[in-house]
Design a protein around this motif. Structure first.
Motif, short mmCIF file in Angstrom:
data_model
loop_
_atom_site.label_atom_id
_atom_site.label_comp_id
_atom_site.label_asym_id
_atom_site.label_seq_id
_atom_site.Cartn_x
_atom_site.Cartn_y
_atom_site.Cartn_z
N MET A 167 11.94 -30.15 10.54
CA MET A 167 12.58 -30.54 11.79
C MET A 167 11.62 -31.44 12.57
O MET A 167 10.49 -31.07 12.82
CB MET A 167 12.90 -29.28 12.59
CG MET A 167 13.89 -29.49 13.68
SD MET A 167 14.23 -27.96 14.54
CE MET A 167 15.96 -27.79 14.22
N ASN A 168 12.10 -32.62 12.94
CA ASN A 168 11.21 -33.53 13.66
C ASN A 168 11.10 -33.13 15.13
O ASN A 168 11.82 -32.29 15.64
CB ASN A 168 11.65 -34.98 13.48
CG ASN A 168 13.03 -35.24 14.05
OD1 ASN A 168 13.57 -34.39 14.74
ND2 ASN A 168 13.58 -36.40 13.76
N THR A 169 10.18 -33.78 15.83
CA THR A 169 9.90 -33.40 17.22
C THR A 169 11.07 -33.69 18.15
O THR A 169 11.32 -32.91 19.06
CB THR A 169 8.68 -34.21 17.76
OG1 THR A 169 8.15 -35.02 16.73
CG2 THR A 169 7.61 -33.31 18.25
N GLU A 170 11.79 -34.76 17.89
CA GLU A 170 12.92 -35.09 18.76
C GLU A 170 14.00 -34.02 18.68
O GLU A 170 14.56 -33.62 19.70
CB GLU A 170 13.48 -36.46 18.36
CG GLU A 170 14.50 -36.98 19.34
CD GLU A 170 14.98 -38.37 18.99
OE1 GLU A 170 16.10 -38.72 19.40
OE2 GLU A 170 14.25 -39.11 18.29
N LYS A 171 14.29 -33.54 17.48
CA LYS A 171 15.29 -32.49 17.30
C LYS A 171 14.84 -31.19 17.98
O LYS A 171 15.63 -30.50 18.61
CB LYS A 171 15.54 -32.23 15.81
CG LYS A 171 16.37 -33.29 15.16
CD LYS A 171 17.83 -32.96 15.28
CE LYS A 171 18.62 -33.89 14.39
NZ LYS A 171 20.04 -33.75 14.61
N LYS A 172 13.56 -30.86 17.82
CA LYS A 172 13.03 -29.64 18.45
C LYS A 172 13.15 -29.72 19.96
O LYS A 172 13.56 -28.76 20.61
CB LYS A 172 11.56 -29.44 18.06
CG LYS A 172 11.35 -28.52 16.91
CD LYS A 172 9.87 -28.23 16.74
CE LYS A 172 9.70 -27.40 15.48
NZ LYS A 172 8.32 -27.19 15.13
N ARG A 173 12.78 -30.87 20.50
CA ARG A 173 12.86 -31.05 21.95
C ARG A 173 14.30 -30.97 22.44
O ARG A 173 14.60 -30.38 23.47
CB ARG A 173 12.23 -32.39 22.34
CG ARG A 173 12.16 -32.62 23.82
CD ARG A 173 11.45 -33.95 24.11
NE ARG A 173 11.54 -34.28 25.50
CZ ARG A 173 10.62 -33.97 26.40
NH1 ARG A 173 9.53 -33.31 26.02
NH2 ARG A 173 10.76 -34.31 27.66
N GLU A 174 15.22 -31.56 21.68
CA GLU A 174 16.63 -31.52 22.03
C GLU A 174 17.15 -30.08 22.01
O GLU A 174 17.88 -29.66 22.91
CB GLU A 174 17.41 -32.39 21.05
CG GLU A 174 18.87 -32.53 21.41
CD GLU A 174 19.62 -33.45 20.45
OE1 GLU A 174 20.83 -33.27 20.32
OE2 GLU A 174 18.98 -34.32 19.83
N LEU A 175 16.77 -29.33 20.99
CA LEU A 175 17.19 -27.92 20.90
C LEU A 175 16.61 -27.10 22.05
O LEU A 175 17.31 -26.27 22.65
CB LEU A 175 16.75 -27.35 19.55
CG LEU A 175 17.21 -25.91 19.25
CD1 LEU A 175 18.73 -25.83 19.22
CD2 LEU A 175 16.62 -25.45 17.94
N LEU A 176 15.35 -27.34 22.38
CA LEU A 176 14.71 -26.63 23.49
C LEU A 176 15.39 -26.96 24.82
O LEU A 176 15.65 -26.08 25.64
CB LEU A 176 13.23 -26.98 23.54
CG LEU A 176 12.39 -26.22 24.56
CD1 LEU A 176 12.39 -24.74 24.23
CD2 LEU A 176 10.97 -26.76 24.58
N THR A 177 15.72 -28.23 25.01
CA THR A 177 16.41 -28.65 26.23
C THR A 177 17.78 -28.01 26.33
O THR A 177 18.16 -27.49 27.39
CB THR A 177 16.54 -30.18 26.27
OG1 THR A 177 15.24 -30.76 26.17
CG2 THR A 177 17.21 -30.65 27.54
N PHE A 178 18.52 -28.02 25.24
CA PHE A 178 19.85 -27.39 25.23
C PHE A 178 19.75 -25.90 25.52
O PHE A 178 20.52 -25.36 26.32
CB PHE A 178 20.54 -27.61 23.88
CG PHE A 178 21.82 -26.82 23.78
CD1 PHE A 178 22.96 -27.25 24.43
CD2 PHE A 178 21.87 -25.65 23.04
CE1 PHE A 178 24.14 -26.53 24.34
CE2 PHE A 178 23.04 -24.92 22.95
CZ PHE A 178 24.18 -25.35 23.60
N THR A 179 18.78 -25.23 24.90
CA THR A 179 18.60 -23.80 25.12
C THR A 179 18.28 -23.51 26.58
O THR A 179 18.85 -22.59 27.17
CB THR A 179 17.49 -23.26 24.21
OG1 THR A 179 17.80 -23.58 22.85
CG2 THR A 179 17.32 -21.77 24.35
N PHE A 180 17.39 -24.31 27.17
CA PHE A 180 17.05 -24.14 28.58
C PHE A 180 18.28 -24.33 29.46
O PHE A 180 18.54 -23.53 30.37
CB PHE A 180 15.95 -25.11 28.98
CG PHE A 180 15.67 -25.11 30.46
CD1 PHE A 180 14.97 -24.06 31.03
CD2 PHE A 180 16.12 -26.14 31.26
CE1 PHE A 180 14.73 -24.04 32.39
CE2 PHE A 180 15.87 -26.13 32.62
CZ PHE A 180 15.17 -25.08 33.19
#
Length: 50
Positions: free
Chosen positions: A1-14
């Motif tokens: 999983m690349n960093t952009e996807k991780k950040r997007e998932l973290l943002t959505f979760t927040f």
């Protein structure tokens, strides 16, 4: 999983688990407070006392 996807998932979760519920509570509490203040000034709803 690349960093952009991780950040997007973290943002959505927040947003889904923190921000939206907090904003919902603030909106409902604000509306309740507004109704309370209006009733404090204008009296409770219903026909005027005879």
């Amino acid at each position: 999983m690349n960093t952009e996807k991780k950040r997007e998932l973290l943002t959505f979760t927040f947003l889904a688990l923190v921000l939206v519920p907090v904003l919902a509570v603030i909106v409902v509490a604000g509306f309740g407070f507004a109704v309370w203040m209006v009733q404090l000034v204008a009296g409770p709803p219903g026909p005027p006392a005879a």
